[in-house]
Design an enzyme around this catalytic site. Structure first.
Site, PDB file in Angstrom:
ATOM      1  N   VAL A  60      39.534  39.952  46.322  1.00  0.00           N
ATOM      2  CA  VAL A  60      38.341  39.401  45.679  1.00  0.00           C
ATOM      3  C   VAL A  60      38.527  37.983  45.147  1.00  0.00           C
ATOM      4  CG1 VAL A  60      37.336  41.617  45.029  1.00  0.00           C
ATOM      5  CG2 VAL A  60      38.952  40.487  43.485  1.00  0.00           C
ATOM      6  N   TYR A  61      39.753  37.493  45.061  1.00  0.00           N
ATOM      7  CA  TYR A  61      39.957  36.157  44.513  1.00  0.00           C
ATOM      8  C   TYR A  61      39.316  35.107  45.419  1.00  0.00           C
ATOM      9  CZ  TYR A  61      43.519  38.204  41.405  1.00  0.00           C
ATOM     10  OH  TYR A  61      44.190  38.950  40.465  1.00  0.00           O
ATOM     11  N   SER A  62      38.325  34.432  44.867  1.00  0.00           N
ATOM     12  CA  SER A  62      37.587  33.403  45.613  1.00  0.00           C
ATOM     13  C   SER A  62      37.134  33.913  46.969  1.00  0.00           C
ATOM     14  CB  SER A  62      38.434  32.137  45.759  1.00  0.00           C
ATOM     15  OG  SER A  62      38.715  31.560  44.503  1.00  0.00           O
ATOM     16  N   LYS A  88      45.502  43.202  46.539  1.00  0.00           N
ATOM     17  CA  LYS A  88      44.809  44.307  45.869  1.00  0.00           C
ATOM     18  C   LYS A  88      43.522  44.684  46.596  1.00  0.00           C
ATOM     19  CE  LYS A  88      46.185  42.172  41.487  1.00  0.00           C
ATOM     20  NZ  LYS A  88      46.182  40.770  41.959  1.00  0.00           N
TER      21      LYS A  88
END
Length: 323
Positions: A60-62, A88
Site C-alpha cells: 500500500v505504500y504510495s 506486507k
C-alpha cells in the site's frame, strides 16, 4: 553493524531495518512527503554501505510504487541473496470486492503483484499489515502457509494488533500444521510503550522477533517538541499517536543526548535496542544523517540511570496504531 537471528529462525538480520514508506511517487497514494525515485536511491545505497541488510516496505505504500523503487534499487546495488526483503499485505489496493483484507484470494493475488513490483521471485518476510476481523484466521494462515510452500516467501510476520489476536493466529497455525509468524512489527518507542503490557512478553516467551515501527515517534524524539517537519504537518495519522505530556520525555532524550554528545535519535534508538524483545527497529531515512544516527545507535550503550531518566515521565494511554 551487528546482526541477530529473527526470533527463533535462522535468518540473520541487521539490528537496524530501513523502512521504505518514505520512498514513492508523490502523485500515488496519500503521502505528499515521500521522496521520488531519484532522491530515494542514495538512502538505500547508504544503508547497504553501512551494513544494513534488512529492508521493509508494503504493497500500500504510495500505491505500490515504494515496492517498485525499492526493488529496482536493490537490484542495482546489491546481490539478492545478501538482502532480507520484507513487504506486507492487508491494505486496500483496489476499489470494490476483494481489494484488501486477508482472504485467500487477496493473499494469493497480492503476493504476485508485490513480487512483480519488487522484481524478485520471493520475499524473505511476508507480513500481514493488520488483523482482519472478517476473514477466518484458518483461511488466512493456510493461505500464508501456501505462499511459503510455493517458494514465494521464506518467513511470515504480522503487524500491530492485540496480543490475543496474534495468539489466535499463531494457535490456528499450530493446529493446522501451518507456518507460524516469525516476527511482530508493532508500534513501540519511548512515547508509546503499551506493547510492554502483553505483546512484548508474548513475543519474548514464544521466540517471535520484534521489529518496531515508528521507533522515533514520527520524528518527535529527534527534535524539540514545538518544532515541526513537512511530514508532521501533513501526517494526519501521526497526529493521533502522541500527546502533549510527551514533551517531558522528548526533553529527557535531548538532555541525555547532550550529555553524551550524540544526536537525540541515537539515544532513542539505543533505548529500544536495549529492550530484550527487540530485534531491529525500522527507521525511516530522508536525510543522510538519519541512516548514520541509526547505525551509530547500535554501538551506544545506555546506563540504567540514563534509561531510567528516559522512562520516568511515561504515562499510560489508550491503544494507538492497531487500525
Amino acid at each position: 553493524m551487528e546482526y541477530l537471528k529473527l526470533g527463533r529462525t535462522g535468518l540473520e538480520v541487521s539490528r537496524i531495518c530501513l523502512g521504505c514508506m518514505s520512498y514513492g511517487v508523490k502523485s500515488r497514494g496519500n503521502h505528499s512527503w515521500v521522496l521520488e525515485e531519484e532522491d530515494s536511491r542514495p538512502f538505500i545505497r547508504r544503508a547497504l554501505d553501512a551494513g544494513i541488510n534488512f529492508f521493509d516496505t508494503a504493497n500500500v505504500y504510495s500505491d505500490g510504487t515504494s515496492e517498485e523503487i525499492v526493488g529496482r534499487a536493490l537490484h542495482d546495488f546489491a546481490r539478492r541473496d545478501d538482502i532480507v526483503l520484507a513487504t506486507k499485505v492487508h491494505g486496500r489496493m483496489r476499489r470494490g470486492a476483494n481489494g484488501g483484507g486477508l482472504s485467500r484470494k487477496v493473499i494469493m493475488t497480492e503476493i504476485d503483484h508485490s513480487l512483480r513490483r519488487l522484481g524478485t521471485d520471493y520475499v524473505d518476510l511476508y507480513q500481514i499489515h493488520r488483523y482482519d476481523p472478517v476473514t477466518p484466521v484458518e483461511e488466512t494462515m493456510e493461505a500464508l502457509h501456501d505462499v511459503v510452500k510455493a517458494g514465494k516467501a521464506r518467513y511470515l510476520g504480522a503487524s500491530s494488533m492485540y496480543a490475543w489476536q496474534f495468539a489466535k493466529l499463531q494457535h490456528a497455525a499450530e493446529r493446522g500444521g501451518w507456518t507460524p509468524f516469525a516476527a511482530m512489527q508493532d508500534h513501540y518507542n519511548l512515547l508509546y510503550r503499551e506493547e510492554e503490557r502483553e505483546m512484548l512478553p508474548l513475543c519474548e516467551d514464544q521466540g517471535v522477533g520484534v521489529i518496531p515501527w515508528s521507533p522515533l515517534a514520527r520524528g518527535r524524539l529527534t527534535r524539540p517538541w514545538d518544532t515541526a517537519s513537512a511530514r508532521s504537518e501533513t501526517d494526519e495519522f501521526g497526529k493521533t499517536l502522541y500527546q502533549e505530556g510527551d514533551r517531558h520525555i522528548v526533553d529527557a532524550v535531548a538532555e541525555v543526548a547532550a550529555a553524551r554528545g550524540v544526536a537525540p535519535a541515537q539515544v532513542a534508538l539505543a533505548w529500544l535496542l536495549r529492550q530484550p524483545a527487540v530485534t531491529a527497529p525500522i527507521i525511516g531515512a530522508t536525510k543522510p544523517h538519519h541512516v548514520d544516527d541509526a547505525v551509530a545507535a547500535v554501538d551506544l550503550v545506555l546506563t540504567d540511570e540514563e534509561a531510567g531518566r528516559l522512562e520516568e515521565h511515561y504515562t499510560p494511554r489508550g491503544i494507538a496504531g492497531h487500525a
